[in-house]
Design a protein around this motif. Sequence first.
Motif, short mmCIF file in Angstrom:
data_model
loop_
_atom_site.label_atom_id
_atom_site.label_comp_id
_atom_site.label_asym_id
_atom_site.label_seq_id
_atom_site.Cartn_x
_atom_site.Cartn_y
_atom_site.Cartn_z
N ASP A 139 -23.90 -32.74 -56.72
CA ASP A 139 -22.52 -33.42 -57.31
C ASP A 139 -21.65 -32.23 -57.09
OD1 ASP A 139 -20.46 -34.50 -58.60
OD2 ASP A 139 -21.70 -34.86 -60.35
N ILE A 140 -20.37 -32.30 -56.21
CA ILE A 140 -19.47 -31.30 -56.00
C ILE A 140 -18.36 -31.43 -57.12
CG2 ILE A 140 -20.01 -30.78 -53.78
CD1 ILE A 140 -17.46 -31.99 -52.99
N SER A 141 -18.61 -32.45 -58.06
CA SER A 141 -17.78 -32.38 -59.02
C SER A 141 -18.00 -31.72 -60.60
CB SER A 141 -17.13 -33.90 -59.57
OG SER A 141 -18.16 -34.47 -59.91
N ASP A 142 -19.15 -31.25 -60.21
CA ASP A 142 -19.86 -30.59 -61.57
C ASP A 142 -19.53 -29.25 -61.47
OD1 ASP A 142 -22.47 -28.78 -62.40
OD2 ASP A 142 -22.35 -30.77 -63.54
N ASN A 143 -19.18 -28.47 -62.42
CA ASN A 143 -18.62 -27.17 -62.64
C ASN A 143 -19.68 -26.20 -62.25
OD1 ASN A 143 -16.13 -25.76 -63.36
ND2 ASN A 143 -17.55 -24.58 -64.86
N ASP A 144 -20.81 -26.35 -62.74
CA ASP A 144 -22.05 -25.54 -62.21
C ASP A 144 -22.19 -25.40 -61.00
OD1 ASP A 144 -22.30 -24.68 -64.81
OD2 ASP A 144 -23.91 -26.05 -65.37
N VAL A 145 -22.17 -26.56 -60.03
CA VAL A 145 -22.33 -26.61 -58.60
C VAL A 145 -21.13 -25.89 -57.81
CG1 VAL A 145 -22.66 -28.20 -56.56
CG2 VAL A 145 -23.97 -28.47 -58.65
N ILE A 146 -20.03 -26.34 -58.64
CA ILE A 146 -18.80 -25.42 -58.00
C ILE A 146 -18.98 -24.08 -58.01
CG2 ILE A 146 -16.23 -25.29 -58.07
CD1 ILE A 146 -16.06 -28.19 -59.08
N ARG A 147 -19.40 -23.53 -59.34
CA ARG A 147 -19.37 -22.23 -59.44
C ARG A 147 -20.30 -21.54 -58.36
NH1 ARG A 147 -17.29 -20.13 -64.23
NH2 ARG A 147 -18.94 -18.34 -64.20
N ILE A 176 -21.49 -22.71 -55.43
CA ILE A 176 -21.00 -22.67 -54.15
C ILE A 176 -19.83 -21.53 -53.92
CG2 ILE A 176 -19.83 -24.03 -52.42
CD1 ILE A 176 -21.27 -26.36 -53.55
N LEU A 177 -19.00 -21.42 -54.79
CA LEU A 177 -18.14 -20.07 -54.59
C LEU A 177 -18.80 -19.00 -54.77
CD1 LEU A 177 -15.40 -21.44 -57.38
CD2 LEU A 177 -14.89 -20.63 -55.14
N GLY A 178 -19.65 -18.65 -55.54
CA GLY A 178 -20.38 -17.39 -55.40
C GLY A 178 -21.09 -17.11 -54.22
N ASP A 179 -21.74 -18.28 -53.55
CA ASP A 179 -22.39 -18.11 -52.28
C ASP A 179 -21.64 -17.84 -51.24
OD1 ASP A 179 -24.81 -19.05 -53.61
OD2 ASP A 179 -25.06 -21.13 -53.05
N HIS A 180 -20.27 -17.90 -51.39
CA HIS A 180 -19.34 -17.55 -50.17
C HIS A 180 -18.60 -16.43 -50.44
CE1 HIS A 180 -21.17 -21.49 -49.34
NE2 HIS A 180 -21.24 -20.98 -47.83
N GLY A 181 -18.74 -15.80 -51.45
CA GLY A 181 -18.26 -14.32 -51.75
C GLY A 181 -17.01 -14.63 -52.64
N PHE A 182 -17.02 -15.45 -53.36
CA PHE A 182 -15.80 -15.83 -54.32
C PHE A 182 -15.99 -15.62 -55.75
CE2 PHE A 182 -14.46 -17.85 -50.26
CZ PHE A 182 -13.16 -17.47 -50.03
N ASP A 183 -15.31 -15.26 -56.62
CA ASP A 183 -15.50 -15.26 -57.83
C ASP A 183 -16.01 -16.77 -58.52
OD1 ASP A 183 -15.44 -14.83 -60.79
OD2 ASP A 183 -13.62 -13.75 -61.06
#
Length: 199
Positions: free
Chosen positions: A124-132, A134-141
């Motif tokens: 669920d890409i509306s879920d904050n934990d999922v978003i966090r 995926i951000l981390g997986d691609h080199g972002f804070d």
Amino acid sequence: MASIDYYLGTISPYCYLAGDRLEQIARKHGATVTYKPVDLLQLFDRTGGIRPADRHPSRMEYRAQELVRWSEFLDMPFNLKPAHWPVNMAPSSYAVIAAQQAGGGDPGGLVHGFTRAVWAEQRDISDNDVIRDILGDHGFDPDLADRGLFVGAETYGRNLEQAVEAGAFGAPFYVVRETGQRFWGQDRLAFLDRHLASL
């Protein structure tokens, strides 16, 4: 050097099927890519399209066949009926916008990470934990999921207006700024490649 505006939807199956081919093409030609998430449903409304829920059954049946054909052709895992679709695309779109502004990671990988999460991973890409994640997986804070909300919301609205002005009406939609040439769909990436080679 060419500049490509990529109008995308983080819940679009066709953006998922595009994979990383845009990034490969951009590297090949030394082009830059600006990622512009848009609210696809509003884009359809503004440009004469029809939201998926309102389309004739024949169109939806064909869409289902075509998505499966393309996923098999591209050898990409694909769930025709994902667990979390449709889902609010705004939070993930804000994250893409904030990440691109922050820099330091892989924005193309981030976009693909969100679309893959929907269509291949049942997340669920509306879920904050999922978003966090995926951000981390691609080199972002991962904190950009929270810090980028204001700027993300502002830019998200502007992206829609820019998409309409640029002549975009769906996603993925690629516009070469220098020439105004437009390419709609992951199945038009070969034409984008050919166009860039001619510049």
